[in-house]
Each structure stands twice: as C-alpha cells, then as structure tokens.
Write a protein that holds these residues in place. Sequence first.
Motif, short mmCIF file in Angstrom:
data_model
loop_
_atom_site.label_atom_id
_atom_site.label_comp_id
_atom_site.label_asym_id
_atom_site.label_seq_id
_atom_site.Cartn_x
_atom_site.Cartn_y
_atom_site.Cartn_z
N THR B 178 20.14 14.46 -30.36
CA THR B 178 21.10 13.94 -30.16
C THR B 178 21.18 12.36 -30.20
O THR B 178 22.54 11.99 -30.93
CB THR B 178 20.57 13.21 -28.03
N GLU B 343 23.87 3.00 -27.99
CA GLU B 343 22.76 3.63 -27.82
C GLU B 343 21.73 3.99 -26.77
O GLU B 343 21.71 5.52 -26.67
CB GLU B 343 22.91 3.56 -29.42
N ARG B 345 20.39 4.06 -23.82
CA ARG B 345 20.11 3.93 -22.66
C ARG B 345 19.69 4.09 -21.48
O ARG B 345 19.09 3.08 -20.96
CB ARG B 345 21.49 5.68 -22.05
N GLN B 410 24.27 8.93 -18.74
CA GLN B 410 25.52 8.35 -19.76
C GLN B 410 26.87 7.94 -19.78
O GLN B 410 27.84 7.32 -19.64
CB GLN B 410 25.72 9.69 -20.76
N LYS B 411 27.47 9.00 -19.00
CA LYS B 411 28.83 8.58 -17.77
C LYS B 411 29.03 7.62 -17.16
O LYS B 411 29.53 6.67 -17.11
CB LYS B 411 29.48 9.95 -17.39
N GLN B 432 26.15 11.18 -26.92
CA GLN B 432 25.06 12.34 -26.86
C GLN B 432 24.75 12.85 -25.58
O GLN B 432 24.97 11.75 -24.33
CB GLN B 432 24.27 10.95 -27.30
#
Lengths: 331, 519
Positions: B178, B343, B345, B410-411, B432
């Motif tokens: 990722t 970048e 999270r 991530q969302k 990613q």
Amino acid sequence: MKRSTLAEFLGPIVALVIIVGVVAVTTPNFLATANFQNIALQAAVLSIVAIGSTVVILTGGIDLSPGSMIALITMALAAMIKLDGWGLMLAIPAALAIGGALGAVNGFLVAYLRIPAFIVTLAGLSALKGIALTIGGGTPIVSLSPNLETLFYGQVLGIPLPFIYVLVLYALAVFTLNHTKFGREIYAIGGNEAAARLSGIKVKRVRLLAFVIAGVCAGIGGVLLAARLNSGSPNYGTLIELQAIAAAVVGGASLAGGRGHVFNTLIGVLIITVVQNGLNLNAVSPAVQSIAIGLIILLAVTLDLWRGHLSRILRAQFTRTPALATPAKGL
Amino acid sequence: MTVHAQRAVPLWSLQDICKGFPGVQANNHIDIDLPAGEIHGLLGENGCGKSTLIKILSGVQQPDSGRILHNGREVTFDGPGAARREGIATVYQEFSLIPHLTVAENISMGRHPRRRGGLMVDWRAVTAEAQRILGQLGLEIDPAARVTDLSVAEQQLVEIAKALSQDATLLILDEPTTALGQEEIVALHRLLRRMKESGVGILYISHRLDEVVELVDSFTVLKDGRVVSAAGQTRLDVDEIVTRMIGSDISEHFPKEDNTRDEVVLTVRGARTAHRVADVSFDLRRGEVLGLGGVIGSGRTEIARAVFGADRLLAGEVTLDGRRLRLRGPADAIAAGIALVPENRKTEGLFFNFAAGPNITMAHLRGVTRGPLFDHRREDRVCVDYIDDLAITPSARTKLVNLISGGNQQKVLIARWLFSDSRIVILDEPTQGIDVGAKLAVYRLINDLTRAGKSVILISSAHNELIAMSDRIAIVKHGRVTDIRPAHEVSPTDLVSATEAAHHDIAAVAAVQKSEVLS
Ligand SMILES: Nc1ncnc2c1ncn2[C@@H]1O[C@H](COP(=O)(O)OP(=O)(O)OP(=O)(O)O)[C@@H](O)[C@H]1O
Ligand SMILES: [Mg+2]
C-alpha cells in the motif's frame, strides 16, 4: 465521547452495589443514616479532586500534584485569613486562583516544554509540599473562621452543602466532556495526539487547560478541606492524588487516555470510600486499608482488561448464531 | 517424508474456517489450499474477511470452527508464537513494528540471537542479520535507524524484511504494497518469486489488481466472508476478478473530468522545511487536480505537510487567493480552507477511541455544534450520510474504528476531510488499501470536488492512477519540483526514470536523519 451506552456505566455501578451489599452484611453500623452522611462528607473532597484527575487522564496525562497543592492551598488560605486578616470573599477566590495558577504551571511545562506529565507533577508533589511547609513556619494554623466552617457544615433545604457542590461540579463536568467542543477535544488528544493536531485542534492549549481544571479542582478541594477542619495544615491532602487516580481507574478510565467517563469516576470514589468506611467501622488498621485500596485498583484494571474477553466467552455460550448477535460495546 | 508425498498433500490447508464477530460473520466456511512453491492471491472487497482469515492462520485470532492442516496434520495455534514456530511468517496490514526500537531490533524481535549461554542478546549478530535481509531486498535502510524516523514506505519494507527473515514455509502478506512505489513493488515481486522457487508457499493480499494478476499462480475471491470463486493455474484477468468480487461488471477505469479553470488559487514559492522540502514552487488552479509524482523519499508527503502547516516553513511562502498565509500549524491551514488526508491513517489519522461519527467531524467540529454545544443528532446524521455516500460498512456507526476493516477506516478518514468542506484538498495516497469499488468512489469524489470549483493536490504511488486523475503532474525529486507537465504528456516510465535513484534517496534521508539525531 459519543453518548455512552448503558453498558459502559453498568460495570462500576454493579461493582458499587455488590460492595455496599457486602459491607452492609458484615458491618453492623454501616446502614445507619448518620454513617451514610459521614461517607458522603468523606467522599466530597476526593470526588471533586478526582474530576480534575480524570480530565487530565483523559488527555493521556497524569497529575500527581493535587495532594501537595491542597496542602499549600489550605495553608495559604489559613494565612490569608488568620495572619493577613483577609475576608472570606477575598481569601477564597484567591485560594482558587492559586490552584488554577499552579495547574497552569503544570500545564505549561507539560504542553509547551514537552516535559512528561509524570515528571512535572512528581516535582510538583515534592516542591509544593515544601512551599506549604514554609508558610507560617510549617505548623498548622487553626480556628480560622466560623463562616468558613459553614461552607462545609451548612445545609440548604436540609441538604448538606458538600452534596450540592459535588452534584453541581459533576453535572458541569459531564456536560463539558460530553456536550461541548472542548470536551471532544480532550478525548481526541487522549486518543491520538498527532491526529488531533492534524485535525486542527490546538493540542497545547487544550492540554494546558486540562491541567488548569485539575488545579482549580484541587483549589476547591483545598478550600473545602480547610472549611471542614477549620484550619490549614501542610499535612492535609496527603496521598489524595493517588486515591483520585485510583477512583478514575476503578471507574474504568484508561491511563493511556481517550477512554473513560467522569461520572464513573464518582462511582469509583464511592467504591473506595465505602470500602474504607467498612474497614474503619470494623476497626481495621490503616495499614491494611492501604493494602485493600491497592488490591481494588489491581482488580479493577484486571477486570477492565478482561472485559472484552469475558464478554466474548459469555456470547459464545449464549448465542447460537453469532452472525445475528447485535453489536455490543463495553461490557 | 518424500517429495512425492508433499506434492499430494498441500503444504498448508484451511478447511471450513468460520469466525464471527458481533453483528458480522467475517469468515464463513472457508476452504483454501496453499501448496509449496505457489503464490496464492486472496481477493475481495473491503471488510470481506481477508485480514480475519490471515489472523486466524497466524494465530492472532482463534477460529470459531474449522481446521488448519500442515502437511496434512491438524495444528492449532493458541497465539502468534505458535504459528511462527510452525513456520508461518506474516506481514500484517496494520504495522506491528515497535516505533522506538531500531530497524535491526525489530527485524529479529522475538528471536534475538543469544550468546553466553542464552543470557545475553548478541547485538552484533542482530545487526548482521538485519543487514543481510535488507541487502537481499536491495534496501539501503540503516539497521541502526529508529523505526519512528523512517517514512511509511520504509516502515513497510522493514515489516516485510522482518517476515522474510524468519525462514518460514508459509509467508503471508496482507496488503504489503500500500505504501510502496513501483520500484519497490518490482523488487518485492522478484524476491517473492525467488522464494516460491525455493519451495515456500505464499499467501498474498492486495487491492492493486494489476499487481496481483502479474504475480499470483492461483487465487481465491471472498465476498461477505464466503469463498465465491477459486481458480488455479489459469490465466487471470482483472475485469473478471472485479466482476467476481463485486458481483457486477465494472472495470477498473478512471472517470476523469477536466474542470480546470484559469484562475490560480494557491501558489507556493520557494518553500523549504527541515523535513526534506528543499525548494518547492508551484501554482494550483481552481478546479484543478495537480499530481505530485516521484519515488518514495522524494519529499511528496513533506510538501503536503508544509502546505498544510504541519511542518514549519523555513523559507518561502504559501498564498491563497493572493493572500499570504501565516501557517503556525494545521489549525491555520484548516481555517484557510486547506485539507490533508494523511498517508498514515493509523498514526496520524484515526482516533481509535471513537466510532466513525466523531472521527468524521473532528476537523470541522463547528459543523456539528451550536455555539459551544454539541448536536449529537446532527453528528449522527452526518455519519450516516457519509456511510451511504462512500459505501462505508454500516457497523462503523457504532463500532470503534479499530474494529472495522482497513479499507473502511480509510474511507472514514476521507469522509472527515470531505466534511471539512475545504477549498484545497490534499490527498496523500487516498486509495491505499481500498477495493476497486471504493477507488472508483474516490475518483468520483475528486470529480465532484473539482466540479464544485475546489482544487486537489494528489499524491499516489499508483502511476496509472496518478496520471489518469491529474490534470498536471509535478515531478518531485530530492525535495524539489523539477518539472511540471500536463498529465497526458507523462508516461509511467517518466515517473520512475525521472527519479531513478530511489535507493540513493533512502540512503540520503537516513544520513540526514542521523545527522539530525546527532546535532
Ligand atoms: N476485532 C473485531 N471485532 C469486531 N469486528 C471485527 C473485528 N475484526 C474484524 N471485524 C469485522 O469483520 C469483518 C471483516 O474484516 P477484515 O478486516 O477481515 O476485512 P478485510 O477483508 O481485511 O478488509 P480490507 O480490505 O478493508 O482490509 C469486517 O466487517 C470487520 O468490521
Ligand atoms: Mg484487511
């Protein structure tokens, strides 16, 4: 934090009920009304100090200084009243301001100079006690003022004043932590400081304010203690910081920060006070009482660590189809 | 045991694995065979149960039912140590490195070489071992560097090195690429192929489907915890995998819209920071997507941090609408209307003590407060809206975010910055770890933003994505912007060869960091 589920409160409350039950059965005089009042009065100062400790713990910090701060504040208050002849209207706000200022010093050192909270407040624990000893030659100052005593022993509509202070301050704390932007920021910093900064939270300022709150709480605690004993002494407040931290932890707050509820701290205070009271009534020595408190802290933390595990075991026992189980949080 | 017997019985085999969490059946009767000398791909949408399965196989979690067979013999793992002793090495999706220890210490964690009868750790051997593994990977990371001082990509490489050093019979990699650039991915693939030839079994998870097709010999697709498709030794095709994953036919394409207008909104002039940014200048127009291209360690993330006020500018200036910004911290940038989806999270993005709602509103608390007071109901509505918009798992509403899958996390992070309603949105590796469907959603979001007159700075190590979604691309090299060109004039090889010396960069950075530590 988001509005909390019932389950998160249930644990400490159930523990309190069990402990009250056990003490009631084993201790003859426990259930007397006078004793309950006694417990509540004993708990008042600790529970107010514990608000500040909880706020600091939620940010991921720790405050070891309130005990010495209280010693200093009772001495300063006594000196202002007795030696300088100040009126209460002046002396009490001044005492609270001293608490706030000392908290600000702690907060500044931690937030802006990046010295670990443990070190800063450990230094405070030692240094503030020393300062308290320099006031009035280090001997207790007694018989301050009858009006001061009223602050503690007075009643409104038959309700002892300390009850009212505790209720009002806890209501304020619960409200601030759960329903204001500042409260959310406290939890955010404890959860992930770097992320909080990158989300635009002024981390240093919030940290500083958390310590100021702790200082003001210690100030209020100091004034009440001085009122209760109508005196000031460098020995007042000794070890209260540890009891306050214990209360927060027993109430489920995580020392890593970001998790816990100030209301549960109040339950934690009551648990500790009831145990102490029960041991007192049974004429158990203070040494054994200390040991008991230590064990309670260990037990609470262990239970907390095991809580997720226990709930999984229980679920596996009671649900046939895990896929249909509803999401449960906490207990 | 004969070679023949090994061929008949798969090296490792998972049979009828089930695992439930409150409200979700993450693994539902899963069967997978992992023969020696084969790379097996594990694919599926976010939250379909991939990480759960590998955690079971690595002993991190225990299955509710099902069996794990090693050479046909049933084994049970009561913890990760047991799995490791049985020959399983795992690269986890969420990094497991210990930040304040050195690279070498992390690599040999849990099995430090001993001396003096096992009483003392043989530190010289620890370092030598780390050096050997890093060398094999072609990395010039200093074994004595502390992990916190490394970039995310370097941390990921160390994580991989740690697993490789275990001489395992089964190597599991959960989204190992990722944070990696094209070159590192190529190097990793080369190494994995070599390991496979020496008889190691490999289980590989990735949302970069082109990469998977390139690498794996066989694959399994999961959907909602079940195996929906398994194929061995056939030719794989991205569209086909996507169709099986999602159950409908969308191909991995880029729905790029050109919304660039003439007006320049953001200018950066001569920016320099203490963290890699040497001299950076560029303009950003209204409605434009400016891509930052370059290799790992070239300074793209650090440029983003500088514009966002997270790293202090030592020289240069940032102006927005002709007004020079005074950036004392991210709070100032956010107030000016700049957003940054970071970048990393886990360390810089999410609050694991909150569910999705507070995570989404954190950068724009004013949007859910009346005066100083919180409107919890409005926050919940915001949360539900983004769960719908970005197809986040509905359980995110009540679950703490560490309990939802990596892609869903991530969302949630992207949702935070959409809610902040900023005019300049910096996206650092926004796709990613998210599945094809969600990637498409992110691309559409980029279009929505630019159509509404907002501007985007996009950082991505996926070259095709960067080229397709950007209007212009700034090539970044050693902390400088060396060239800015229209995206359609940039080819993937430009992005690699324009900055060939990735490893020199890493070495240079390590050197700089060492001097910083010393000074
Ligand atoms: N510890 C846990 N507690 C509760 N639910 C969990 C836990 N771990 C995983 N889940 C749930 O199990 C499901 C599968 O999660 P998993 O992490 O395996 O997905 P994944 O396929 O790896 O997704 P991604 O591609 O996003 O990484 C998700 O719905 C997730 O929310
Ligand atoms: Mg995963």
